[in-house]
Design a protein around this motif. Structure first.
Motif, mmCIF file in Angstrom:
data_model
loop_
_atom_site.group_PDB
_atom_site.id
_atom_site.type_symbol
_atom_site.label_atom_id
_atom_site.label_comp_id
_atom_site.label_asym_id
_atom_site.label_seq_id
_atom_site.Cartn_x
_atom_site.Cartn_y
_atom_site.Cartn_z
ATOM 1 N N VAL A 122 0.695 -1.257 -0.055
ATOM 2 C CA VAL A 122 -0.092 0.072 -0.261
ATOM 3 C C VAL A 122 0.862 1.190 -0.094
ATOM 4 O O VAL A 122 1.782 1.265 0.826
ATOM 5 C CB VAL A 122 -0.871 -0.056 1.135
ATOM 6 N N LYS A 123 0.702 2.175 -0.949
ATOM 7 C CA LYS A 123 1.436 3.393 -1.107
ATOM 8 C C LYS A 123 0.762 4.444 -0.332
ATOM 9 O O LYS A 123 -0.418 4.695 -0.489
ATOM 10 C CB LYS A 123 1.545 3.576 -2.438
ATOM 11 N N GLY A 124 1.448 5.023 0.262
ATOM 12 C CA GLY A 124 1.063 6.560 1.027
ATOM 13 C C GLY A 124 0.647 6.167 2.481
ATOM 14 O O GLY A 124 0.697 5.004 2.919
ATOM 15 N N ASP A 125 0.240 7.085 3.396
ATOM 16 C CA ASP A 125 -0.320 7.171 4.627
ATOM 17 C C ASP A 125 -1.375 6.586 4.760
ATOM 18 O O ASP A 125 -2.355 6.708 4.086
ATOM 19 C CB ASP A 125 0.059 8.423 5.368
ATOM 20 N N VAL A 126 -1.339 5.613 5.502
ATOM 21 C CA VAL A 126 -3.021 4.896 6.161
ATOM 22 C C VAL A 126 -3.364 5.487 7.623
ATOM 23 O O VAL A 126 -2.691 5.604 8.462
ATOM 24 C CB VAL A 126 -2.834 3.378 6.067
ATOM 25 N N ILE A 127 -4.447 6.000 7.283
ATOM 26 C CA ILE A 127 -5.111 6.524 8.707
ATOM 27 C C ILE A 127 -6.446 5.797 8.879
ATOM 28 O O ILE A 127 -7.480 5.748 7.856
ATOM 29 C CB ILE A 127 -5.723 8.050 8.529
ATOM 30 N N VAL A 128 -6.478 5.124 9.920
ATOM 31 C CA VAL A 128 -7.962 4.650 10.357
ATOM 32 C C VAL A 128 -8.660 5.103 11.584
ATOM 33 O O VAL A 128 -7.827 5.422 12.504
ATOM 34 C CB VAL A 128 -7.616 3.111 10.675
ATOM 35 N N ARG A 129 -9.879 5.579 11.253
ATOM 36 C CA ARG A 129 -10.348 6.112 12.651
ATOM 37 C C ARG A 129 -11.400 5.020 13.089
ATOM 38 O O ARG A 129 -12.464 4.514 12.364
ATOM 39 C CB ARG A 129 -11.147 7.266 12.277
ATOM 40 N N ASN A 130 -11.526 4.876 14.154
ATOM 41 C CA ASN A 130 -12.413 4.148 14.962
ATOM 42 C C ASN A 130 -12.545 2.651 14.168
ATOM 43 O O ASN A 130 -13.583 1.914 14.122
ATOM 44 C CB ASN A 130 -13.932 4.713 14.821
ATOM 45 N N GLY A 131 -11.345 2.227 14.136
ATOM 46 C CA GLY A 131 -11.702 0.795 13.635
ATOM 47 C C GLY A 131 -10.064 0.049 13.826
ATOM 48 O O GLY A 131 -9.279 0.998 14.167
ATOM 49 N N ASN A 132 -9.959 -1.141 13.478
ATOM 50 C CA ASN A 132 -8.542 -1.498 13.778
ATOM 51 C C ASN A 132 -7.993 -1.766 12.424
ATOM 52 O O ASN A 132 -8.365 -1.888 11.254
ATOM 53 C CB ASN A 132 -8.815 -3.181 14.301
ATOM 54 N N LEU A 133 -6.648 -2.006 12.446
ATOM 55 C CA LEU A 133 -5.789 -2.241 11.442
ATOM 56 C C LEU A 133 -5.020 -3.543 11.594
ATOM 57 O O LEU A 133 -4.350 -3.630 12.292
ATOM 58 C CB LEU A 133 -4.840 -0.859 11.208
ATOM 59 N N ASP A 134 -5.178 -4.274 10.130
ATOM 60 C CA ASP A 134 -4.445 -5.517 10.427
ATOM 61 C C ASP A 134 -3.421 -5.600 9.180
ATOM 62 O O ASP A 134 -3.845 -5.591 8.102
ATOM 63 C CB ASP A 134 -5.197 -6.762 10.268
#
Lengths: 208, 187
Positions: A136-148
């Motif tokens: 995945v290219k670029g910044d990953v932002i997750v709000r109110n969720g989980n990231l795996d």
């Protein structure tokens, strides 16, 4: 015996309600009648005596005693006076309340799950998955969720109010932030301080 | 001063007790004196004066703010004292030494090691004698005389306080004056 009317005039005189003509009548009579003159003098003396009784002072603490016997004051009035007497504290506490209010609202606002848009991210039940073998290219932002993260992220990862799992095969080139812990920490301290402040407020009336 | 009192009353109506404290400060001496001259006993006078202020506070909402506050307050205090005088009537004569006992407390207020100057002693005795005679007056004359000469109120104000026609007030003052004259003429 002198006419009753003359005695009446004396009283009118003492009440300051005698007319000049009546006073004339009275004075003329007094000049000619010793009996009335002494009676008039006695009356004047009596008035002077009564007036001479020194004016009295109420006992010490009179006002305090009265106030202590009054029914309890309304709390609203007490608050108003307190604010008047402590303008700085009042302003500070008002500011504090507003600040806490805004914090609360921002905290409550972003309840919705959201994720930054990258094409190979997979979303499943509030969990964002970086699939194995994908990049995945670029910044990953997750709000109110989980990231795996099972694949690779070329950029920063930010998880707000959620958790991230970094699989052993996963890889992130940039920084990883988990904001919820920071939030918790700030929140904990805000709560603690505000509790202390409330305690100070609560103690005030008893010390007053 | 009336303007200040009016302002304070508005605050009291909102429930501000500090404002009421200021009102008490303004009137405490006159109200206490009124009660003392009517009742002849310091302890009772303080009690009644406090009661008068408390009643004023509790009933402040029924006070018509266009009228004079002092008149209203005096009316409360006068009525309380008259009630008290009526209630204690039966033992009043047994209690005849009250005026004398007051003298004792007055003496005791003066530092004991300084001898009392003669003139002061005389004026003290005179005050006592006058107070005693005032206390002997019938209630209705006493009230009028005290309001007129101790509180220095006008006949109109007295008639408002007592809720009596001006003529009646005048008559009572005349009779009271005459009674006092007869008692005090040889002092």
């Amino acid at each position: 015996m002198c006419p009753e009317q003359i005695i009446e005039l004396m009283h009118e005189y003492l009440d300051d309600e005698i007319t000049p003509e009546q006073e004339q009548v009275l004075r003329e009579h007094l000049l000619s009648c010793k009996e009335c003159e002494s009676l008039f003098n006695e009356l004047k003396k009596t008035v002077a005596f009564v007036k001479s009784i020194s004016t009295m002072q109420a006992p010490d603490n009179f006002t305090a005693n009265v106030l202590s016997r009054l029914p309890k004051e309304k709390r609203r009035i007490w608050m108003q006076r307190w604010m008047k007497n402590h303008p700085l504290l009042a302003a500070a506490s008002l500011f504090f309340i507003l600040m806490m209010g805004s914090l609360f609202s921002t905290w409550n606002q972003d309840k919705d799950f959201s994720v930054s848009k990258q094409k190979n991210l997979v979303v499943r039940n509030n969990t964002v998955i970086v699939p194995k073998g994908e990049t995945v290219k670029g910044d990953v932002i997750v709000r109110n969720g989980n990231l795996d993260i099972e694949g690779e992220v070329q950029g920063d990862v930010t998880v707000i109010n959620g958790e991230k799992y970094l699989a052993s095969a996963g890889h992130v080139t940039g920084q990883i932030d988990e904001v919820n812990e920071v939030f918790d920490w700030i929140w904990y301290h805000i709560k603690k301080t505000s509790q202390d402040v409330v305690q100070i407020f609560g103690d005030q009336p008893e010390t007053k | 001063m009336d303007a200040i009192v009016k302002k304070r009353i508005k605050q009291v109506i909102k429930g501000d007790q500090d404002a009421f404290g200021e009102i008490v400060e303004i009137y405490k001496n006159s109200i206490y004196q009124l009660c003392f001259r009517m009742l002849g006993n310091r302890h009772e006078a303080e009690d009644m004066a406090q009661e008068a202020f408390i009643r004023a506070y509790v009933n402040i909402k029924s006070f018509n703010q266009d009228l004079k506050f002092s008149t209203w307050l005096f009316r409360i205090a006068t009525n309380l004292c008259i009630d008290r005088m009526r209630k204690k009537k039966p033992d009043y004569y047994l209690d005849a030494e009250v005026a004398g006992a007051e003298g004792l407390t007055m003496y005791s207020q003066i530092p004991s090691n300084t001898p009392l100057p003669e003139s002061e002693l005389e004026s003290l005795q005179l005050q006592e004698a006058v107070q005693k005679e005032i206390l002997k007056l019938p209630d209705k004359y006493r009230t009028a005389i005290v309001l007129k000469y101790m509180e220095e109120l006008s006949l109109n104000e007295i008639s408002e306080i007592l809720d009596l026609p001006l003529g009646t007030v005048k008559t009572r003052i005349h009779r009271g004056r005459e009674a006092l004259r007869q008692q005090l003429r040889y002092v």
